[in-house]
Write a protein that holds these residues in place. Structure first.
Motif, PDB file in Angstrom:
ATOM      1  N   ALA A  41       0.915  -1.369  -0.122  1.00 57.63           N
ATOM      2  CA  ALA A  41      -0.170  -0.147  -0.010  1.00 57.63           C
ATOM      3  C   ALA A  41       1.015   1.323   0.036  1.00 57.63           C
ATOM      4  CB  ALA A  41      -0.914   0.064   1.281  1.00 57.63           C
ATOM      5  N   ARG A  42       0.434   2.494  -0.702  1.00 54.87           N
ATOM      6  CA  ARG A  42       0.836   3.760  -0.717  1.00 54.87           C
ATOM      7  C   ARG A  42       0.422   4.544   0.277  1.00 54.87           C
ATOM      8  NH1 ARG A  42       3.865   4.962  -5.444  1.00 54.87           N
ATOM      9  NH2 ARG A  42       4.374   3.293  -6.705  1.00 54.87           N
ATOM     10  N   HIS A  43       1.258   5.201   0.926  1.00 52.96           N
ATOM     11  CA  HIS A  43       1.001   6.259   1.943  1.00 52.96           C
ATOM     12  C   HIS A  43       1.013   7.746   1.550  1.00 52.96           C
ATOM     13  CE1 HIS A  43       1.488   8.816   5.947  1.00 52.96           C
ATOM     14  NE2 HIS A  43       0.236   8.770   5.538  1.00 52.96           N
ATOM     15  N   LEU A  44      -0.211   8.462   1.461  1.00 55.74           N
ATOM     16  CA  LEU A  44      -0.186   9.884   1.056  1.00 55.74           C
ATOM     17  C   LEU A  44      -0.746  10.506   2.074  1.00 55.74           C
ATOM     18  CD1 LEU A  44      -1.770   9.961  -2.777  1.00 55.74           C
ATOM     19  CD2 LEU A  44       0.450  10.800  -2.012  1.00 55.74           C
ATOM     20  N   VAL A  45       0.277  11.629   2.458  1.00 54.34           N
ATOM     21  CA  VAL A  45      -0.203  12.610   3.296  1.00 54.34           C
ATOM     22  C   VAL A  45      -1.018  13.660   2.522  1.00 54.34           C
ATOM     23  CG1 VAL A  45       0.455  14.990   4.595  1.00 54.34           C
ATOM     24  CG2 VAL A  45       1.710  12.850   4.730  1.00 54.34           C
ATOM     25  N   ALA A  46      -2.122  14.209   3.181  1.00 55.03           N
ATOM     26  CA  ALA A  46      -3.105  15.070   2.502  1.00 55.03           C
ATOM     27  C   ALA A  46      -3.438  15.995   3.499  1.00 55.03           C
ATOM     28  CB  ALA A  46      -4.429  14.100   1.935  1.00 55.03           C
ATOM     29  N   THR A  47      -2.837  17.249   3.550  1.00 55.33           N
ATOM     30  CA  THR A  47      -2.915  18.138   4.583  1.00 55.33           C
ATOM     31  C   THR A  47      -3.412  19.641   4.394  1.00 55.33           C
ATOM     32  OG1 THR A  47      -1.656  19.086   6.342  1.00 55.33           O
ATOM     33  CG2 THR A  47      -0.386  18.200   4.371  1.00 55.33           C
ATOM     34  N   GLY A  48      -3.678  20.394   5.128  1.00 53.75           N
ATOM     35  CA  GLY A  48      -3.542  21.601   4.826  1.00 53.75           C
ATOM     36  C   GLY A  48      -2.449  22.392   4.927  1.00 53.75           C
ATOM     37  N   ARG A  49      -1.508  21.945   5.458  1.00 51.46           N
ATOM     38  CA  ARG A  49      -0.041  22.593   5.651  1.00 51.46           C
ATOM     39  C   ARG A  49       0.569  22.823   4.366  1.00 51.46           C
ATOM     40  NH1 ARG A  49       3.672  20.281  10.527  1.00 51.46           N
ATOM     41  NH2 ARG A  49       2.135  19.785  12.099  1.00 51.46           N
ATOM     42  N   PRO A  50       1.158  23.899   3.904  1.00 52.41           N
ATOM     43  CA  PRO A  50       1.776  24.127   2.931  1.00 52.41           C
ATOM     44  C   PRO A  50       3.120  23.292   2.689  1.00 52.41           C
ATOM     45  CG  PRO A  50       2.115  26.097   4.216  1.00 52.41           C
ATOM     46  CD  PRO A  50       1.229  24.985   4.889  1.00 52.41           C
ATOM     47  N   ALA A  51       3.537  23.087   1.464  1.00 52.99           N
ATOM     48  CA  ALA A  51       4.426  22.189   1.314  1.00 52.99           C
ATOM     49  C   ALA A  51       5.855  22.433   2.112  1.00 52.99           C
ATOM     50  CB  ALA A  51       4.991  22.078  -0.355  1.00 52.99           C
ATOM     51  N   PRO A  52       6.317  23.844   2.367  1.00 53.69           N
ATOM     52  CA  PRO A  52       7.321  23.878   3.135  1.00 53.69           C
ATOM     53  C   PRO A  52       7.217  23.681   4.478  1.00 53.69           C
ATOM     54  CG  PRO A  52       6.966  26.012   1.927  1.00 53.69           C
ATOM     55  CD  PRO A  52       5.701  25.144   1.949  1.00 53.69           C
ATOM     56  N   LEU A  53       5.916  23.510   5.186  1.00 50.53           N
ATOM     57  CA  LEU A  53       6.004  22.998   6.519  1.00 50.53           C
ATOM     58  C   LEU A  53       5.580  21.424   6.511  1.00 50.53           C
ATOM     59  CD1 LEU A  53       3.592  25.999   7.922  1.00 50.53           C
ATOM     60  CD2 LEU A  53       5.926  25.729   7.888  1.00 50.53           C
ATOM     61  N   VAL A  54       5.354  20.754   5.485  1.00 51.69           N
ATOM     62  CA  VAL A  54       5.425  19.327   5.408  1.00 51.69           C
ATOM     63  C   VAL A  54       6.629  18.706   4.914  1.00 51.69           C
ATOM     64  CG1 VAL A  54       4.252  17.439   4.176  1.00 51.69           C
ATOM     65  CG2 VAL A  54       2.983  19.459   4.382  1.00 51.69           C
TER      66      VAL A  54
END
Length: 269
Positions: A41-54
């Motif tokens: 399985a693949r794990h994908l983060v889906a967040t409101g944080r912008p890329a620099p904070l991820v």
């Protein structure tokens, strides 16, 4: 022959979902994600944080895959450390939306996430970050928020609740932007039509995975589109009532490793 896992894609929100209250990932959650990965399985983060904070968190996780950031406005590749795709919120539309909201509810305090892999979070006087540990740059006046392209606007009101501010904003913003609530003290304006679901769909297409084989985890109303997109939506125990109402399952809280509890069942190893 080893049977394929029931779900090929695991989409997780971060704050209030995968991460504990101190913004750390527990050993149990790490182990559950590793077991799912070993099963294919693949794990994908889906967040409101912008890329620099991820980016720092993905490095800590050892992730070299994709991440949906900025409520779906950005698709970031941790392996190459670059944005594969991004969409900006028109700054004139953002200003107009703010004017309409303030005409309805009085003064609000605003912040913006700048576009790009190195974009900053800028906050105007009076705005308080919902997560004080996350970096932000304070500006002297609102006009400075618009000096570079932005992916979204964050709003706070001195007296209205998040639900009240969200409802009021939706009544006046119309097609200028998408209004969403992503956490305590976090009401946001993002490009019209952009949601976590649109970002996930773009990522899943690149991976060749169908929504019918995706399971999603979240805790706030901004996760509702993601639940509608995925085959199964799992809400945390302390999730917002609007999300619980559309969830297929409610697990334990993020402090109790609710994501790991479900993954251990889905990927028994």
């Amino acid at each position: 022959m080893t049977p394929r896992p029931a779900y090929a894609l695991i989409a997780t929100d971060l704050d209030g979902t995968l991460l504990r209250g101190d913004h750390t990932l527990s050993g149990r959650s790490r182990a559950a994600l590793a077991r799912a990965a070993a099963a294919g399985a693949r794990h994908l983060v889906a967040t409101g944080r912008p890329a620099p904070l991820v980016r720092p968190l993905l490095r800590e996780l050892g992730s070299r895959g994709l991440a949906v950031c900025g409520q779906g406005a950005q698709l970031y590749d941790a392996g190459t450390d670059r944005l594969l795709w991004s969409v900006t919120l028109d700054r004139d539309l953002a200003e107009t939306a703010l004017e309409k909201i303030e005409a309805e509810v009085g003064e609000v305090y605003a912040a913006v996430d700048q576009d790009g892999a190195e974009g900053l979070t800028l906050i105007e006087p009076g705005y308080r970050m919902s997560h004080p540990s996350l970096p932000a740059v304070r500006v002297r006046r609102r006009a400075e928020l618009w000096r570079r392209p932005i992916s979204k606007v964050l709003l706070r009101h001195p007296t209205l609740s998040d639900d009240e501010l969200t409802a009021a904003a939706r009544t006046v913003v119309g097609s200028l932007a998408t209004v969403t609530m992503s956490g305590p003290g976090t009401v946001e304006l993002q490009p019209c039509g952009v949601t976590k679901a649109t970002g996930l769909d773009r990522a899943a297409r690149r991976l060749g995975v169908s929504p019918s084989r995706a399971v999603a985890f979240g805790d706030m109303p901004n996760d509702i589109p993601m639940f509608a997109w995925a085959a199964r939506g799992v809400a945390m125990a302390d999730a917002h009532p609007e999300l619980k109402a559309v969830a297929d399952e409610v697990t334990l809280s993020n402090e109790e490793d609710g994501v790991a509890v479900v993954l251990e069942r889905l990927f028994p190893g």
